[in-house]
Design a protein around this motif. Structure first.
Motif, short mmCIF file in Angstrom:
data_model
loop_
_atom_site.label_atom_id
_atom_site.label_comp_id
_atom_site.label_asym_id
_atom_site.label_seq_id
_atom_site.Cartn_x
_atom_site.Cartn_y
_atom_site.Cartn_z
N CYS A 40 0.84 -1.21 0.00
CA CYS A 40 0.00 0.00 0.00
C CYS A 40 0.87 1.25 0.00
CB CYS A 40 -0.94 0.01 1.21
SG CYS A 40 -2.25 -1.22 1.13
N GLU A 41 1.91 1.24 0.80
CA GLU A 41 2.81 2.40 0.87
C GLU A 41 3.56 2.59 -0.44
OE1 GLU A 41 4.86 5.73 2.39
OE2 GLU A 41 2.95 4.77 2.85
N LEU A 42 4.01 1.50 -1.06
CA LEU A 42 4.71 1.60 -2.34
C LEU A 42 3.79 2.16 -3.41
CD1 LEU A 42 7.26 1.07 -3.99
CD2 LEU A 42 6.37 -1.21 -4.45
N LEU A 43 2.55 1.70 -3.45
CA LEU A 43 1.59 2.23 -4.42
C LEU A 43 1.32 3.71 -4.18
CD1 LEU A 43 -0.93 -0.72 -4.67
CD2 LEU A 43 0.50 0.18 -6.50
N ARG A 44 1.21 4.10 -2.91
CA ARG A 44 0.98 5.51 -2.58
C ARG A 44 2.14 6.37 -3.08
NH1 ARG A 44 2.44 9.42 0.58
NH2 ARG A 44 3.97 8.18 1.68
N LEU A 45 3.36 5.92 -2.83
CA LEU A 45 4.53 6.67 -3.28
C LEU A 45 4.60 6.75 -4.80
CD1 LEU A 45 7.22 5.32 -0.81
CD2 LEU A 45 6.23 7.60 -0.85
N PHE A 46 4.29 5.65 -5.46
CA PHE A 46 4.31 5.61 -6.92
C PHE A 46 3.31 6.59 -7.51
CE2 PHE A 46 3.08 3.90 -11.06
CZ PHE A 46 4.31 3.69 -11.65
N VAL A 47 2.09 6.58 -7.01
CA VAL A 47 1.04 7.47 -7.53
C VAL A 47 1.39 8.93 -7.22
CG1 VAL A 47 -1.38 8.13 -7.28
CG2 VAL A 47 -0.76 5.73 -7.49
N THR A 48 1.87 9.20 -6.02
CA THR A 48 2.25 10.56 -5.64
C THR A 48 3.35 11.09 -6.55
OG1 THR A 48 1.67 10.13 -3.35
CG2 THR A 48 3.12 12.00 -3.75
N GLU A 49 4.35 10.27 -6.80
CA GLU A 49 5.45 10.68 -7.67
C GLU A 49 4.97 10.90 -9.10
OE1 GLU A 49 9.33 11.82 -8.57
OE2 GLU A 49 8.43 11.47 -6.61
N ALA A 50 4.08 10.05 -9.58
CA ALA A 50 3.54 10.21 -10.93
C ALA A 50 2.77 11.52 -11.05
CB ALA A 50 2.63 9.03 -11.27
N ILE A 51 1.98 11.84 -10.06
CA ILE A 51 1.22 13.09 -10.09
C ILE A 51 2.14 14.30 -10.05
CG2 ILE A 51 -0.40 14.51 -8.76
CD1 ILE A 51 -1.80 11.86 -8.00
N GLN A 52 3.15 14.25 -9.20
CA GLN A 52 4.08 15.38 -9.11
C GLN A 52 4.84 15.60 -10.42
OE1 GLN A 52 6.45 14.43 -5.68
NE2 GLN A 52 4.94 15.25 -4.25
N ARG A 53 5.30 14.53 -11.01
CA ARG A 53 6.04 14.67 -12.27
C ARG A 53 5.14 15.14 -13.39
NH1 ARG A 53 10.42 9.73 -12.72
NH2 ARG A 53 11.24 9.90 -10.60
N ALA A 54 3.92 14.61 -13.46
CA ALA A 54 2.99 15.03 -14.50
C ALA A 54 2.59 16.50 -14.30
CB ALA A 54 1.75 14.13 -14.50
N ALA A 55 2.45 16.92 -13.05
CA ALA A 55 2.12 18.32 -12.77
C ALA A 55 3.24 19.24 -13.22
CB ALA A 55 1.84 18.51 -11.28
N THR A 56 4.47 18.81 -13.05
CA THR A 56 5.61 19.60 -13.51
C THR A 56 5.57 19.78 -15.02
OG1 THR A 56 6.94 18.80 -11.65
CG2 THR A 56 8.13 19.74 -13.53
N ILE A 57 5.28 18.72 -15.74
CA ILE A 57 5.19 18.79 -17.21
C ILE A 57 4.03 19.69 -17.61
CG2 ILE A 57 4.71 17.45 -19.31
CD1 ILE A 57 7.49 16.95 -18.21
N ALA A 58 2.88 19.53 -16.95
CA ALA A 58 1.71 20.36 -17.27
C ALA A 58 2.01 21.83 -17.01
CB ALA A 58 0.50 19.90 -16.45
N ASP A 59 2.68 22.11 -15.90
CA ASP A 59 3.03 23.48 -15.56
C ASP A 59 3.99 24.08 -16.59
OD1 ASP A 59 2.93 25.76 -13.86
OD2 ASP A 59 4.92 25.22 -13.07
N ALA A 60 4.94 23.28 -17.04
CA ALA A 60 5.89 23.75 -18.05
C ALA A 60 5.20 24.08 -19.37
CB ALA A 60 6.97 22.70 -18.28
N GLU A 61 4.08 23.40 -19.63
CA GLU A 61 3.33 23.66 -20.86
C GLU A 61 2.28 24.75 -20.66
OE1 GLU A 61 1.66 19.94 -22.07
OE2 GLU A 61 3.57 19.18 -22.80
N GLY A 62 2.18 25.27 -19.44
CA GLY A 62 1.22 26.33 -19.16
C GLY A 62 -0.19 25.84 -18.90
N SER A 63 -0.33 24.57 -18.60
CA SER A 63 -1.64 23.99 -18.35
C SER A 63 -1.89 23.90 -16.84
CB SER A 63 -1.73 22.59 -18.97
OG SER A 63 -2.96 21.99 -18.69
N THR A 64 -3.16 24.02 -16.45
CA THR A 64 -3.50 23.89 -15.03
C THR A 64 -4.08 22.51 -14.73
OG1 THR A 64 -5.68 24.83 -15.44
CG2 THR A 64 -3.93 26.35 -14.77
#
Length: 104
Positions: A62-86
């Protein structure tokens, strides 16, 4: 770790059991096809035994899945932010997924 929300262990256990059941059925079907085709292995066959997980293994999963999903969201948010998307879109996740899988 105790204060952070995590996945429900019962849900994760149910998902694991479903996957293990499907794999056992596929394995049994493949073994039956081998016997029909006359390609049975010379050695003893595996016993059909259920796969299980103890409480600590489930908690860790459960903890590994939580970390994986959290990291995926953070990285995707960084890409979205770089493209100017909210909003995070599927394309943002597709772009970060290869490196994320390599990192985990």
């Amino acid at each position: 770790m105790e204060d952070e929300p995590t996945f429900d262990p019962d849900l994760i256990h149910a998902i694991f059991k479903k996957v293990w059941t499907r794999r056992a059925q596929e394995r049994a079907r493949n073994e039956a096809e081998d016997v029909i085709e006359g390609e049975a292995a010379a050695g003893p066959s595996k016993k059909n035994r259920s796969t299980s997980v103890n409480a600590n293994g489930l908690k860790l999963s459960c903890e590994l899945l939580r970390l994986f999903v959290t990291e995926a969201i953070q990285r995707a948010a960084t890409i979205a932010d770089a493209e100017g998307s909210t909003k995070i879109e599927a394309t943002h996740l597709e772009r970060i997924l290869p490196q994320l899988l390599l990192d985990f």
